[in-house]
Design an enzyme around this catalytic site. Sequence first.
Site, PDB file in Angstrom:
ATOM      1  N   CYS A  47     -67.126  19.024  15.162  1.00  0.00           N
ATOM      2  CA  CYS A  47     -65.780  19.789  15.082  1.00  0.00           C
ATOM      3  C   CYS A  47     -65.357  20.254  16.250  1.00  0.00           C
ATOM      4  O   CYS A  47     -64.144  20.859  16.446  1.00  0.00           O
ATOM      5  CB  CYS A  47     -66.037  20.739  14.229  1.00  0.00           C
ATOM      6  N   ASP A  96     -49.154  20.956   7.064  1.00  0.00           N
ATOM      7  CA  ASP A  96     -49.280  19.329   6.664  1.00  0.00           C
ATOM      8  C   ASP A  96     -48.747  18.559   7.926  1.00  0.00           C
ATOM      9  O   ASP A  96     -47.640  18.817   8.450  1.00  0.00           O
ATOM     10  CB  ASP A  96     -48.696  19.032   5.392  1.00  0.00           C
ATOM     11  N   HIS A  97     -49.800  17.684   8.294  1.00  0.00           N
ATOM     12  CA  HIS A  97     -49.646  16.848   9.435  1.00  0.00           C
ATOM     13  C   HIS A  97     -49.110  17.641  10.623  1.00  0.00           C
ATOM     14  O   HIS A  97     -48.452  17.036  11.539  1.00  0.00           O
ATOM     15  CB  HIS A  97     -48.419  15.840   9.274  1.00  0.00           C
ATOM     16  N   HIS A 129     -57.525  19.828  13.612  1.00  0.00           N
ATOM     17  CA  HIS A 129     -58.034  21.161  14.413  1.00  0.00           C
ATOM     18  C   HIS A 129     -59.206  20.840  15.011  1.00  0.00           C
ATOM     19  O   HIS A 129     -59.641  19.608  15.366  1.00  0.00           O
ATOM     20  CB  HIS A 129     -58.449  22.050  13.313  1.00  0.00           C
ATOM     21  N   HIS A 163     -59.660  16.473  15.401  1.00  0.00           N
ATOM     22  CA  HIS A 163     -60.057  15.496  14.410  1.00  0.00           C
ATOM     23  C   HIS A 163     -59.395  16.023  13.012  1.00  0.00           C
ATOM     24  O   HIS A 163     -58.768  17.241  13.230  1.00  0.00           O
ATOM     25  CB  HIS A 163     -61.463  15.457  14.233  1.00  0.00           C
ATOM     26  N   GLU A 170     -62.453  21.362   2.485  1.00  0.00           N
ATOM     27  CA  GLU A 170     -62.122  20.813   3.772  1.00  0.00           C
ATOM     28  C   GLU A 170     -62.937  19.209   3.636  1.00  0.00           C
ATOM     29  O   GLU A 170     -62.137  18.420   4.351  1.00  0.00           O
ATOM     30  CB  GLU A 170     -63.186  21.531   4.968  1.00  0.00           C
ATOM     31  N   HIS A 195     -58.637  16.559   8.729  1.00  0.00           N
ATOM     32  CA  HIS A 195     -59.068  16.610   7.490  1.00  0.00           C
ATOM     33  C   HIS A 195     -58.194  16.326   6.404  1.00  0.00           C
ATOM     34  O   HIS A 195     -56.881  16.727   6.839  1.00  0.00           O
ATOM     35  CB  HIS A 195     -60.059  17.872   7.186  1.00  0.00           C
TER      36      HIS A 195
END
Length: 135
Positions: free
Chosen positions: A33, A79-80, A14, A39, A124, A41
């Site tokens: 961020c 996811d991914h 994100h 980047h 997170e 998490h």
Amino acid sequence: MVYITRRETFSAAHRLFNPNFSDEQNKKIFGKCSNPNWHGHNYILEVTVAGKPDPETGFVVNLTELKKIIKENIITKVDHKNLNTETDFMQGIIPSGENITVAFWKELEARIPGGKLYSVRLSETENNFFEYRGE
Ligand code: NI
């Protein structure tokens, strides 16, 4: 009342930024961020359902069913993935931990069989947790 929690994990990219802010302002407010090249998490999601056990099954909610609902409506979409650009229900939303928990709640609330959605909790990083329990 009995509270049941299903835990899932996912990895996502994100970027926190507000398109109405200048690059300078975004950098100042969101720091690392706001990296324009994204980047990621490793998130931990905990969905808690509350209710009274059904006398015939002993269940508040069937965990196999709950797992399936979370997978289909949340995990497959995040996811991914890049939360800013790829997750349909996150479009136009700054993907902060706060906003992600609220968005997940909205996706899940009406789909919970049996019990009532009690909380959506998201971690997170090792030190930052977010929790939403509805309005
Ligand atoms: Ni981040």
